[in-house]
Design a protein around this motif. Sequence first.
Motif, PDB file in Angstrom:
ATOM      1  N   LYS A 148      -4.605  17.273  -8.950  1.00 15.43           N
ATOM      2  CA  LYS A 148      -5.141  18.770  -8.321  1.00 15.43           C
ATOM      3  C   LYS A 148      -4.191  19.915  -9.094  1.00 15.43           C
ATOM      4  O   LYS A 148      -3.203  19.715  -9.500  1.00 15.43           O
ATOM      5  CB  LYS A 148      -4.982  18.835  -7.063  1.00 15.43           C
ATOM      6  CG  LYS A 148      -6.002  17.737  -6.255  1.00 15.43           C
ATOM      7  CD  LYS A 148      -5.982  18.234  -4.702  1.00 15.43           C
ATOM      8  CE  LYS A 148      -6.971  19.066  -4.531  1.00 15.43           C
ATOM      9  NZ  LYS A 148      -7.542  18.988  -3.188  1.00 15.43           N
ATOM     10  N   VAL A 208      -6.561  -5.960 -10.715  1.00 19.19           N
ATOM     11  CA  VAL A 208      -5.725  -5.506  -9.716  1.00 19.19           C
ATOM     12  C   VAL A 208      -4.244  -6.094 -10.477  1.00 19.19           C
ATOM     13  O   VAL A 208      -3.906  -7.356 -10.709  1.00 19.19           O
ATOM     14  CB  VAL A 208      -5.491  -5.632  -8.440  1.00 19.19           C
ATOM     15  CG1 VAL A 208      -4.284  -5.459  -7.615  1.00 19.19           C
ATOM     16  CG2 VAL A 208      -6.462  -5.154  -7.765  1.00 19.19           C
ATOM     17  N   SER A 241       0.724  -1.296   0.048  1.00 13.11           N
ATOM     18  CA  SER A 241       0.051   0.044   0.020  1.00 13.11           C
ATOM     19  C   SER A 241       0.787   1.346  -0.061  1.00 13.11           C
ATOM     20  O   SER A 241       0.239   2.383  -0.251  1.00 13.11           O
ATOM     21  CB  SER A 241      -0.973  -0.149   1.242  1.00 13.11           C
ATOM     22  OG  SER A 241      -0.250   0.025   2.731  1.00 13.11           O
ATOM     23  N   SER A 266       3.307   1.696  -1.929  1.00 14.24           N
ATOM     24  CA  SER A 266       3.813   1.734  -3.633  1.00 14.24           C
ATOM     25  C   SER A 266       2.667   2.038  -4.497  1.00 14.24           C
ATOM     26  O   SER A 266       1.669   2.163  -3.962  1.00 14.24           O
ATOM     27  CB  SER A 266       4.526   0.658  -4.009  1.00 14.24           C
ATOM     28  OG  SER A 266       3.461  -0.514  -4.048  1.00 14.24           O
ATOM     29  N   GLU A 267       3.141   2.505  -5.599  1.00 14.98           N
ATOM     30  CA  GLU A 267       2.043   3.121  -6.487  1.00 14.98           C
ATOM     31  C   GLU A 267       1.300   1.626  -7.074  1.00 14.98           C
ATOM     32  O   GLU A 267       2.007   0.640  -7.627  1.00 14.98           O
ATOM     33  CB  GLU A 267       2.449   3.842  -7.628  1.00 14.98           C
ATOM     34  CG  GLU A 267       1.413   4.425  -8.387  1.00 14.98           C
ATOM     35  CD  GLU A 267       2.123   5.120  -9.669  1.00 14.98           C
ATOM     36  OE1 GLU A 267       1.131   5.311 -10.622  1.00 14.98           O
ATOM     37  OE2 GLU A 267       3.183   5.187 -10.096  1.00 14.98           O
ATOM     38  N   ARG A 268       0.010   1.736  -6.772  1.00 14.55           N
ATOM     39  CA  ARG A 268      -0.805   0.501  -7.181  1.00 14.55           C
ATOM     40  C   ARG A 268      -1.336   0.699  -8.688  1.00 14.55           C
ATOM     41  O   ARG A 268      -1.968   1.878  -8.812  1.00 14.55           O
ATOM     42  CB  ARG A 268      -1.720   0.119  -5.873  1.00 14.55           C
ATOM     43  CG  ARG A 268      -0.864  -0.406  -4.810  1.00 14.55           C
ATOM     44  CD  ARG A 268      -1.712  -0.513  -3.630  1.00 14.55           C
ATOM     45  NE  ARG A 268      -2.239   0.752  -3.191  1.00 14.55           N
ATOM     46  CZ  ARG A 268      -2.983   0.878  -1.882  1.00 14.55           C
ATOM     47  NH1 ARG A 268      -3.487  -0.212  -1.512  1.00 14.55           N
ATOM     48  NH2 ARG A 268      -3.368   2.172  -1.484  1.00 14.55           N
ATOM     49  N   LYS A 269      -1.666  -0.319  -9.309  1.00 15.42           N
ATOM     50  CA  LYS A 269      -2.281  -0.108 -10.508  1.00 15.42           C
ATOM     51  C   LYS A 269      -3.302  -1.182 -10.824  1.00 15.42           C
ATOM     52  O   LYS A 269      -3.228  -2.232 -10.580  1.00 15.42           O
ATOM     53  CB  LYS A 269      -1.299  -0.133 -11.698  1.00 15.42           C
ATOM     54  CG  LYS A 269      -0.473   1.116 -11.708  1.00 15.42           C
ATOM     55  CD  LYS A 269       0.512   1.203 -12.672  1.00 15.42           C
ATOM     56  CE  LYS A 269       1.081   2.476 -13.029  1.00 15.42           C
ATOM     57  NZ  LYS A 269       2.634   2.354 -12.673  1.00 15.42           N
ATOM     58  N   LEU A 270      -4.190  -0.774 -11.814  1.00 18.19           N
ATOM     59  CA  LEU A 270      -4.947  -1.687 -12.423  1.00 18.19           C
ATOM     60  C   LEU A 270      -4.437  -2.193 -13.641  1.00 18.19           C
ATOM     61  O   LEU A 270      -3.784  -1.492 -14.416  1.00 18.19           O
ATOM     62  CB  LEU A 270      -6.482  -1.346 -12.457  1.00 18.19           C
ATOM     63  CG  LEU A 270      -7.375  -0.896 -11.382  1.00 18.19           C
ATOM     64  CD1 LEU A 270      -8.385  -0.235 -11.488  1.00 18.19           C
ATOM     65  CD2 LEU A 270      -7.534  -2.315 -10.615  1.00 18.19           C
ATOM     66  N   VAL A 318     -15.538  -4.324 -13.640  1.00  9.43           N
ATOM     67  CA  VAL A 318     -14.913  -3.005 -13.465  1.00  9.43           C
ATOM     68  C   VAL A 318     -15.218  -2.825 -15.144  1.00  9.43           C
ATOM     69  O   VAL A 318     -14.609  -3.363 -15.954  1.00  9.43           O
ATOM     70  CB  VAL A 318     -13.536  -3.215 -13.120  1.00  9.43           C
ATOM     71  CG1 VAL A 318     -12.920  -1.672 -13.334  1.00  9.43           C
ATOM     72  CG2 VAL A 318     -13.524  -3.443 -11.649  1.00  9.43           C
ATOM     73  N   LEU A 319     -15.862  -1.683 -15.364  1.00  7.38           N
ATOM     74  CA  LEU A 319     -16.019  -1.297 -16.791  1.00  7.38           C
ATOM     75  C   LEU A 319     -14.861  -0.581 -17.306  1.00  7.38           C
ATOM     76  O   LEU A 319     -14.174  -0.591 -18.559  1.00  7.38           O
ATOM     77  CB  LEU A 319     -17.128  -0.205 -16.921  1.00  7.38           C
ATOM     78  CG  LEU A 319     -18.601  -1.047 -16.311  1.00  7.38           C
ATOM     79  CD1 LEU A 319     -19.693   0.338 -16.371  1.00  7.38           C
ATOM     80  CD2 LEU A 319     -18.950  -2.077 -17.240  1.00  7.38           C
ATOM     81  N   ASP A 320     -14.354   0.329 -16.519  1.00 10.04           N
ATOM     82  CA  ASP A 320     -13.268   1.138 -17.084  1.00 10.04           C
ATOM     83  C   ASP A 320     -12.560   1.936 -15.655  1.00 10.04           C
ATOM     84  O   ASP A 320     -13.040   1.763 -14.660  1.00 10.04           O
ATOM     85  CB  ASP A 320     -13.586   2.351 -17.894  1.00 10.04           C
ATOM     86  CG  ASP A 320     -14.465   3.487 -17.514  1.00 10.04           C
ATOM     87  OD1 ASP A 320     -14.298   4.001 -16.377  1.00 10.04           O
ATOM     88  OD2 ASP A 320     -15.567   3.619 -18.105  1.00 10.04           O
ATOM     89  N   PHE A 321     -11.263   2.313 -15.752  1.00 14.69           N
ATOM     90  CA  PHE A 321     -10.864   2.996 -14.688  1.00 14.69           C
ATOM     91  C   PHE A 321      -9.749   4.306 -15.305  1.00 14.69           C
ATOM     92  O   PHE A 321      -9.679   4.161 -16.520  1.00 14.69           O
ATOM     93  CB  PHE A 321     -10.015   2.051 -13.847  1.00 14.69           C
ATOM     94  CG  PHE A 321      -8.862   1.630 -14.582  1.00 14.69           C
ATOM     95  CD1 PHE A 321      -7.331   2.265 -14.561  1.00 14.69           C
ATOM     96  CD2 PHE A 321      -8.714   0.478 -15.315  1.00 14.69           C
ATOM     97  CE1 PHE A 321      -6.307   1.777 -15.071  1.00 14.69           C
ATOM     98  CE2 PHE A 321      -7.715   0.030 -16.085  1.00 14.69           C
ATOM     99  CZ  PHE A 321      -6.295   0.595 -15.777  1.00 14.69           C
ATOM    100  N   ALA A 322      -9.556   5.148 -14.460  1.00 16.00           N
ATOM    101  CA  ALA A 322      -8.626   6.139 -14.826  1.00 16.00           C
ATOM    102  C   ALA A 322      -7.997   6.767 -13.633  1.00 16.00           C
ATOM    103  O   ALA A 322      -8.400   6.771 -12.455  1.00 16.00           O
ATOM    104  CB  ALA A 322      -9.237   7.447 -15.556  1.00 16.00           C
ATOM    105  N   GLY A 323      -6.767   7.308 -13.770  1.00 13.19           N
ATOM    106  CA  GLY A 323      -6.022   8.116 -12.649  1.00 13.19           C
ATOM    107  C   GLY A 323      -7.029   9.158 -12.242  1.00 13.19           C
ATOM    108  O   GLY A 323      -7.718   9.740 -12.898  1.00 13.19           O
ATOM    109  N   ARG A 324      -6.659   9.589 -10.985  1.00 12.69           N
ATOM    110  CA  ARG A 324      -7.647  10.700 -10.480  1.00 12.69           C
ATOM    111  C   ARG A 324      -7.065  11.827 -11.127  1.00 12.69           C
ATOM    112  O   ARG A 324      -5.989  12.113 -11.098  1.00 12.69           O
ATOM    113  CB  ARG A 324      -7.668  10.855  -8.948  1.00 12.69           C
ATOM    114  CG  ARG A 324      -8.893  11.196  -8.342  1.00 12.69           C
ATOM    115  CD  ARG A 324      -8.773  10.849  -6.849  1.00 12.69           C
ATOM    116  NE  ARG A 324      -9.661  11.916  -6.220  1.00 12.69           N
ATOM    117  CZ  ARG A 324      -9.066  12.794  -5.465  1.00 12.69           C
ATOM    118  NH1 ARG A 324      -7.702  12.926  -5.330  1.00 12.69           N
ATOM    119  NH2 ARG A 324      -9.796  13.692  -4.948  1.00 12.69           N
TER     120      ARG A 324
END
Lengths: 259, 320
Positions: free
Chosen positions: A233, A26, A13, A15-19, A224-230
Amino acid sequence: MNIVVLVKQVPDSGSERKLDPADNTVARASADNVINEMDEYAIEEALTIKEAQGGEVTVLTVGPDGATDAIRKALSMGADKAVHVSDEAIHGSDAVQISAVLAAALEQLEYDLVLCGAEATDSQMSVMPALLSERLGIPQLSGARKVTIDGGTAKVERQTDGGYWSLEAPLPAIVSTWDTINEPRYPSFKGIMAAKKKPVETKSLADLGIDASAVGLANATTQVLDFAGRPPKGEGVKVTDEGDGAQKFVDFLAGQKIV
Amino acid sequence: MAEVLVLAELDPAGGGARKTTLEALTAARALGEPSAVVLGAPGTAAGVRDQLAEYGAATVYVAESADIDDYLVAPKAEVLAQLVSEKSPAAVVIPSSPEGKEIAARLAVKTGSGFLTDVTEITADGTATQVAFAGQTIVHSKVTTGTPIFTLRGNSVTPEPAPAAGAEQTVSVSISDAAKQVRVVERVVEQKSNRPELTEASIVVSGGRGVASAENFSIIEGLADSLGAAVGASRAAVDSGFYPHSFQVGQTGKTVSPQLYVAVGISGAIQHRAGMQTSKTIVAINKDPEAPIFELADFGVIGDLNTVVPAATEQINARK
Ligand SMILES: Cc1cc2nc3c(=O)[nH]c(=O)nc-3n(C[C@H](O)[C@H](O)[C@H](O)COP(=O)(O)OP(=O)(O)OC[C@H]3O[C@@H](n4cnc5c(N)ncnc54)[C@H](O)[C@@H]3O)c2cc1C
Ligand SMILES: Nc1ncnc2c1ncn2[C@@H]1O[C@H](COP(=O)(O)O)[C@@H](O)[C@H]1O
């Protein structure tokens, strides 16, 4: 007292986690994988109970082949043996499906108590005790900050908003532990050496009598249909306090119509 | 219009429906016509019907039994499953508390459905938004099996009134022995606070290890009170005994999503971010200009909290 501890391997947790864009699951193969930190509290609790009351601690993991690292960690802390359910067909399963696999594996073990972490840091669902309780018909005492095993009865302090609830149920039962419950031990050198020789039994879906059509991405109950980085800001404002830091902070709040 | 069951979460102190319930009723309207479900000991539902109706409940199902209160989670899931099989709703929406998630999980197994936890938005076609990996990733997902079950994360949706009939219907309950295994022997309240509930507050002021002592947390409380805010704490502050665990924000504490989050003497570790990253506006006060919390902050003050915070509190109070 036979205790089974559920242990999951997760991407660190910290580290940078990705799908994985290939199938929206995951990305485990490329991740920096570790034992779910929250499960260390469950292992510690199991070892403490065993030390006081005797018995055996078995680690149970559902996960890819590489999850043996998490199992070794649990064994080096002092667990006695492990069962590792690994099968290509499990890839992409959701919580409902994993609970069916864990339940089938538990049914092949003898246990008085099942311990698990309060949550897996990758899914952050905190639902496994409820799912397994429903499937196995054993009581669920989740969110424990304290566990007492008194003869055939489990007593738990369930952490709540601003306090706790005292729970009581007959064994066998499933209990999940919060990180407030104990201080997990570090594996000793002796423990690490001993862990290499402890038995790890690998089981496939066929060994559990589960049909491949009950698990896996294609048969999952959610998708999971899709994902994106937030979206990043916008650059914030940073001021150095030179006696006016408080003033600038309050001005900012006023600009936001907060004060 | 299709019926959507919304499990009501009530204030244990008798203050009516919690804000999370009104949020769930509001979110459920995207999927159909919400009905509220009130479960608890006899007398639980008294006085909450009007509030539920105001926020869109066409029907208010009331199931009251001592068993629901005396045993953990399982009885509520059982009654809800009974309602799902009788009403065949288009979906079920539950506030995302620890108990809410456990009820959702049990309901999923009982009804052969999929479920999604901690969703922040639901659209008409049943697509849910979730925030994964400490806020780093936004995910869209769907339940593909059975009756879709969603748990809604607090403060993700703004409750909006939409007056409806709120017709009360009594549901007869008989809880099975299987659901009566875990007895709730006692409910102990350790801290009472007059401040807003952490997960519901629109402003949260949190202190970290930098606050340096339990006594010094009065600085944090002072700022919080000047803003009408809830107080939070980092795990390092909790582990050091500065503030009780139930106020911990983060991965293993509460998830908050307020309008304003003020992090004081908090470095901004990933596990802390996990619990506050989706806050609308973030302010950081920290003496270390390199503290990672500044990466998230809309406004940051590099300075000593012991001077900046009391001065700011005084100025805010003076403006009132
Ligand atoms: C499994 C696991 C779960 C965890 N869960 C959580 C969780 O739920 N919530 C959580 O918060 N953490 C959690 N953590 C811990 C997390 O990794 C960090 O250790 C923790 O968040 C650090 O808290 P902190 O920022 O208060 O302390 P530190 O990292 O020590 O930071 C203190 C900050 O205060 C600043 N400071 C010091 N003195 C002053 C002063 N006088 N004026 C201004 N600034 C000052 C310092 O510059 C520093 O940036 C978890 C860790 C693990 C392994
Ligand atoms: N694949 C798995 N194998 C073994 N244990 C698991 C697995 N998934 C979840 N668990 C256990 O269930 C707990 C709660 O997980 P979750 O409900 O996913 O947050 C974890 O802390 C683990 O102890």
